[in-house]
Design an enzyme around this catalytic site. Structure first.
Site, PDB file in Angstrom:
ATOM      1  N   ASP A 218       6.349  -3.851  -1.656  1.00 54.58           N
ATOM      2  CA  ASP A 218       5.719  -2.867  -0.790  1.00 54.58           C
ATOM      3  C   ASP A 218       6.661  -1.680  -0.593  1.00 54.58           C
ATOM      4  O   ASP A 218       7.855  -1.765  -0.930  1.00 54.58           O
ATOM      5  CB  ASP A 218       5.372  -3.495   0.569  1.00 54.58           C
ATOM      6  CG  ASP A 218       4.302  -2.696   1.329  1.00 54.58           C
ATOM      7  OD1 ASP A 218       3.831  -3.185   2.370  1.00 54.58           O
ATOM      8  OD2 ASP A 218       3.954  -1.588   0.866  1.00 54.58           O
TER       9      ASP A 218
ATOM     10  N   SER B 139       0.853  -1.206   0.000  1.00 50.04           N
ATOM     11  CA  SER B 139       0.000   0.000   0.000  1.00 50.04           C
ATOM     12  C   SER B 139       0.876   1.238   0.000  1.00 50.04           C
ATOM     13  O   SER B 139       2.060   1.172   0.325  1.00 50.04           O
ATOM     14  CB  SER B 139      -0.870   0.006   1.264  1.00 50.04           C
ATOM     15  OG  SER B 139      -1.657  -1.169   1.323  1.00 50.04           O
TER      16      SER B 139
ATOM     17  N   GLY C 181       1.159   4.605   6.112  1.00 44.74           N
ATOM     18  CA  GLY C 181      -0.130   4.631   5.406  1.00 44.74           C
ATOM     19  C   GLY C 181      -1.227   3.869   6.140  1.00 44.74           C
ATOM     20  O   GLY C 181      -2.286   3.588   5.591  1.00 44.74           O
TER      21      GLY C 181
ATOM     22  N   GLU D 166      -0.227  -5.619   5.431  1.00 44.68           N
ATOM     23  CA  GLU D 166       1.062  -5.627   4.734  1.00 44.68           C
ATOM     24  C   GLU D 166       1.998  -6.659   5.334  1.00 44.68           C
ATOM     25  O   GLU D 166       2.696  -7.387   4.642  1.00 44.68           O
ATOM     26  CB  GLU D 166       1.719  -4.241   4.817  1.00 44.68           C
ATOM     27  CG  GLU D 166       1.063  -3.184   3.965  1.00 44.68           C
ATOM     28  CD  GLU D 166       1.728  -1.832   4.128  1.00 44.68           C
ATOM     29  OE1 GLU D 166       2.353  -1.584   5.183  1.00 44.68           O
ATOM     30  OE2 GLU D 166       1.624  -1.013   3.209  1.00 44.68           O
TER      31      GLU D 166
ATOM     32  N   LYS E  65      13.849   7.777   1.926  1.00 46.97           N
ATOM     33  CA  LYS E  65      13.570   6.800   2.981  1.00 46.97           C
ATOM     34  C   LYS E  65      14.842   6.196   3.579  1.00 46.97           C
ATOM     35  O   LYS E  65      14.791   5.485   4.585  1.00 46.97           O
ATOM     36  CB  LYS E  65      12.695   5.664   2.437  1.00 46.97           C
ATOM     37  CG  LYS E  65      11.481   6.084   1.636  1.00 46.97           C
ATOM     38  CD  LYS E  65      10.500   6.921   2.426  1.00 46.97           C
ATOM     39  CE  LYS E  65       9.228   7.252   1.678  1.00 46.97           C
ATOM     40  NZ  LYS E  65       8.393   6.135   1.300  1.00 46.97           N
TER      41      LYS E  65
HETATM   42  O1  DER Z   1       1.911   2.045   5.342  1.00 49.48           O
HETATM   43  C1  DER Z   1       2.975   1.638   4.830  1.00 49.48           C
HETATM   44  O2  DER Z   1       3.829   1.008   5.458  1.00 49.48           O
HETATM   45  C2  DER Z   1       3.213   1.987   3.393  1.00 49.48           C
HETATM   46  O3  DER Z   1       4.000   1.026   2.780  1.00 49.48           O
HETATM   47  C3  DER Z   1       3.733   3.386   3.289  1.00 49.48           C
HETATM   48  O4  DER Z   1       4.128   3.932   4.474  1.00 49.48           O
HETATM   49  C4  DER Z   1       4.759   3.645   2.212  1.00 49.48           C
HETATM   50  O5  DER Z   1       4.311   4.836   1.738  1.00 49.48           O
HETATM   51  P1  DER Z   1       4.788   5.587   0.436  1.00 49.48           P
HETATM   52  O6  DER Z   1       5.138   4.552  -0.599  1.00 49.48           O
HETATM   53  O7  DER Z   1       3.564   6.378   0.054  1.00 49.48           O
HETATM   54  O8  DER Z   1       5.941   6.437   0.856  1.00 49.48           O
END
Ligand code: DER
Length: 235
Positions: free
Chosen positions: A89, A30, A105, A111, A129
């Protein structure tokens, strides 16, 4: 613009390197980065994707799969003892040892289930990141998914563990009260000093007791810190 381009590059590279045409079961995470993963997969065309099933990690992920006309399947239909071939992911922070902070998110529970069901987990993360140590870049706290009725006790436990000012994640504009996840849970964001966060399996912070059943503590519980797999990092 640079960020979006970095996400797209990382996502397309990750699919190119890690989506083998013979695969039949693929997990889809997500967030905003995984949008580019689905874009890259869809671009392979039905000749490759028609025999593949795609497993979502929440409502947004499900919509991505459907909008790309990919075959949607659900993790609860995965036969016991069998695995997905790969799961893609995003993440909120990635350190040198592939430890991740997840949950920005608010999709971390599903996940985690999908990532843990896959033979290979590919984390797609743009340059923002990357971090020498978890908690040094991502300042919003460690996301923890909890049963609403357990929230007061979990907040107390987190303070006992050294989190400064853990709080229930408020709803977005237009939603009074707390955010509610796809699973009907709340999210607690628990800031910790980076030094308190474990690296690579250290259990510097024990997950709270008593609420284990209702906690999904991503990037905190020692069992989780090291997600085996490959991180495709943004350029
Ligand atoms: O919720 C989560 O862990 C998602 O993977 C998210 O935090 C990653 O978000 P982004 O791809 O919009 O930076």
């Amino acid at each position: 613009r640079l960020v979006e381009e970095s996400k797209r590059l990382a996502a397309h590279q990750a699919v190119k390197d890690h989506l083998i045409p013979e695969y039949t079961r693929i997990g889809i995470g997500s967030g905003s980065t995984v949008v580019y993963v689905v874009e890259a997969i869809a671009a392979l065309g039905p000749g490759v994707t028609a025999k593949m099933a795609f497993y979502p990690t929440g409502a947004q992920s499900e919509e991505l799969i459907e909008a790309a006309s990919l075959n949607l399947q659900y993790i609860n239909k995965l036969p016991a003892g069998e695995q997905l071939d790969v799961a893609f992911d995003g993440a909120d922070e990635v350190d040198d040892d592939l430890n991740l902070i997840k949950g920005g998110g608010a999709c971390l529970w599903q996940e985690k289930i999908v990532a843990a069901s896959a033979k290979k987990f590919v984390c797609v993360a743009d340059f923002r990141k990357l971090s020498p140590r978890l908690g040094t870049n991502w300042k919003k706290g460690i996301p923890i998914e909890v049963l609403p009725m357990a929230a007061p006790r979990v907040l107390h436990e987190l303070k006992q563990m050294g989190s400064h000012n853990p709080r229930i994640r408020p709803g977005l504009p237009g939603k009074a009260g707390a955010i509610v996840t796809d699973n009907g849970m709340w999210i607690i964001d628990a800031p910790f000093s980076p030094l308190l966060l474990p690296r690579d399996g250290e259990s510097g912070i024990q997950a709270g007791n008593g609420e284990n059943g209702v906690w999904t503590v991503d990037a905190l519980a020692d069992r989780l810190i090291k997600i085996p797999g490959v991180a495709e990092i943004g350029l």
